[in-house]
Design an enzyme around this catalytic site. Structure first.
Site, mmCIF file in Angstrom:
data_model
loop_
_atom_site.group_PDB
_atom_site.id
_atom_site.type_symbol
_atom_site.label_atom_id
_atom_site.label_comp_id
_atom_site.label_asym_id
_atom_site.label_seq_id
_atom_site.Cartn_x
_atom_site.Cartn_y
_atom_site.Cartn_z
ATOM 1 N N HIS A 138 0.853 -1.187 0.000
ATOM 2 C CA HIS A 138 0.000 0.000 0.000
ATOM 3 C C HIS A 138 0.885 1.231 0.000
ATOM 4 O O HIS A 138 1.755 1.394 0.856
ATOM 5 C CB HIS A 138 -0.901 0.004 1.231
ATOM 6 C CG HIS A 138 -1.740 1.238 1.352
ATOM 7 N ND1 HIS A 138 -2.728 1.560 0.442
ATOM 8 C CD2 HIS A 138 -1.721 2.247 2.260
ATOM 9 C CE1 HIS A 138 -3.293 2.700 0.797
ATOM 10 N NE2 HIS A 138 -2.699 3.135 1.898
ATOM 11 N N GLY A 158 -1.617 11.716 3.397
ATOM 12 C CA GLY A 158 -1.292 12.706 2.374
ATOM 13 C C GLY A 158 -0.354 12.216 1.285
ATOM 14 O O GLY A 158 0.287 13.018 0.598
ATOM 15 N N LYS A 159 -0.293 10.914 1.093
ATOM 16 C CA LYS A 159 0.606 10.349 0.064
ATOM 17 C C LYS A 159 0.196 10.797 -1.336
ATOM 18 O O LYS A 159 1.033 11.260 -2.129
ATOM 19 C CB LYS A 159 0.607 8.817 0.144
ATOM 20 C CG LYS A 159 1.050 8.253 1.483
ATOM 21 C CD LYS A 159 1.064 6.736 1.474
ATOM 22 C CE LYS A 159 -0.314 6.124 1.298
ATOM 23 N NZ LYS A 159 -1.228 6.429 2.413
ATOM 24 N N ASP A 177 -2.024 3.909 -4.580
ATOM 25 C CA ASP A 177 -2.773 2.995 -3.712
ATOM 26 C C ASP A 177 -2.126 1.609 -3.635
ATOM 27 O O ASP A 177 -1.684 1.182 -2.567
ATOM 28 C CB ASP A 177 -4.224 2.874 -4.158
ATOM 29 C CG ASP A 177 -5.078 2.141 -3.134
ATOM 30 O OD1 ASP A 177 -4.795 2.274 -1.932
ATOM 31 O OD2 ASP A 177 -6.001 1.424 -3.543
#
Length: 304
Positions: A138, A158-159, A177
């Site tokens: 992930h 906040g990726k 994701d």
């Protein structure tokens, strides 16, 4: 790792199927194509029978010099090992004897106009990636100035937003994701997407966007070599290091050690800029430069 079939090879390289149309489901279990040489002399002690068998100008020309009896004997011996398929390069002809034995043994015989060496390189790269050990993690994978980075962190940290800022600055998205990691060699980790999420980036409050449609094709990249593992975490007071040079940390993926960095988030902090700085600093270290060492030399020079 998904199985690779002869059909995959045919579709990937637009190969002509001369015989064995009903055998394209046969699997290719091994990387690297093999050009039979010693096998034509009757030596099979180390014959890699599970590999794609490649017949270039050298092999076909040699077979043409043999008598019909010798040729049939040598080809007959090889096909008994039932390799996944044979591929003839340079659109060579005069293959009746090959057709005969491949039809009898149910082995696909394929042909390509490509030069032998070039085609072998392409097949080896394709099979190396397709058959590589892989895991899914992930996170978000981006390419920053040619440097592959895996962004990790808890959901909502906040990726994707950081990746979006990087894309707007001219960098590229690889996967959002779900990131597929492939072990290409004992030292090489490749990051890519899982096809379903290709080009898509999920932004909270905005929804799903297609980065290629929104920012152009240069905003997306199919794959990248992962050289940095960056974890985004929530801000914690009095926990940030301010040393001249931090002790190196690593994360392991399939026994490959990747340098690890933690970046804490706080409103107003330029996280994308810090990711860029981390990428550029990693590159300088690969060139043998250390900012901390350079700084200390200047201090010592002043003291001396």
């Amino acid at each position: 790792m998904k199985p690779v079939t002869v059909k995959h090879l045919v579709d990937r390289f637009s190969l002509e199927v001369l015989t064995g149309h009903d055998q394209l489901h046969r699997t290719i279990p091994k990387t690297r194509a093999h050009r039979p040489g010693l096998e034509f002399t009757g030596y099979f002690n180390f014959f890699p029978q599970e590999h794609v068998q490649l017949l270039g100008r050298k092999e076909i020309t040699y077979l043409h010099t043999l008598s019909e009896h010798e040729r049939n004997l040598h080809i007959g011996n090889i096909v008994k090992y039932h390799p996944p398929c044979f591929v003839v390069t340079r659109n060579q002809e005069g293959l009746k004897y090959l057709l005969k034995y491949c039809e009898e043994e149910g082995i696909p015989l394929l042909r390509t106009p490509a030069p032998t060496t070039k085609f072998q390189e392409l097949v080896d790269v394709y099979l190396g990636k397709a058959l590589a050990q892989e895991i899914s993690v992930h996170g978000v994978c981006v390419n920053v100035s040619g440097i592959g980075i895996l962004l990790r962190g808890k959901s909502g940290v906040g990726k994707s937003e950081t990746a979006h800022t990087l894309i707007r600055r001219g960098h590229r998205l690889v996967a959002d994701d779900i990131v597929v990691l492939k072990k290409i060699s004992p030292e090489t980790l490749l990051g890519t997407h899982n096809e379903k999420t290709k080009e898509f980036l999920a932004l909270r409050s905005i929804g799903l966007i297609n980065v290629s449609r929104l920012y152009g094709r240069k905003a997306f990249q199919e794959e990248t070599r992962i050289v940095l593992d960056i974890e985004l975490t929530k801000w914690q007071d009095d926990t940030l290091n301010n040393d001249l040079e931090l002790e190196p940390k690593f994360t392991e993926y399939m026994d490959i050690r990747i340098p690890h960095i933690e970046i804490q988030l706080q409103p107003g902090r330029d996280v994308a800029g810090l990711v860029e700085a981390a990428a550029n600093n990693w590159y300088l270290k690969q060139q043998g430069y250390s900012a901390a060492e350079d700084f200390m030399k200047r201090i010592q020079s002043d003291l001396g």
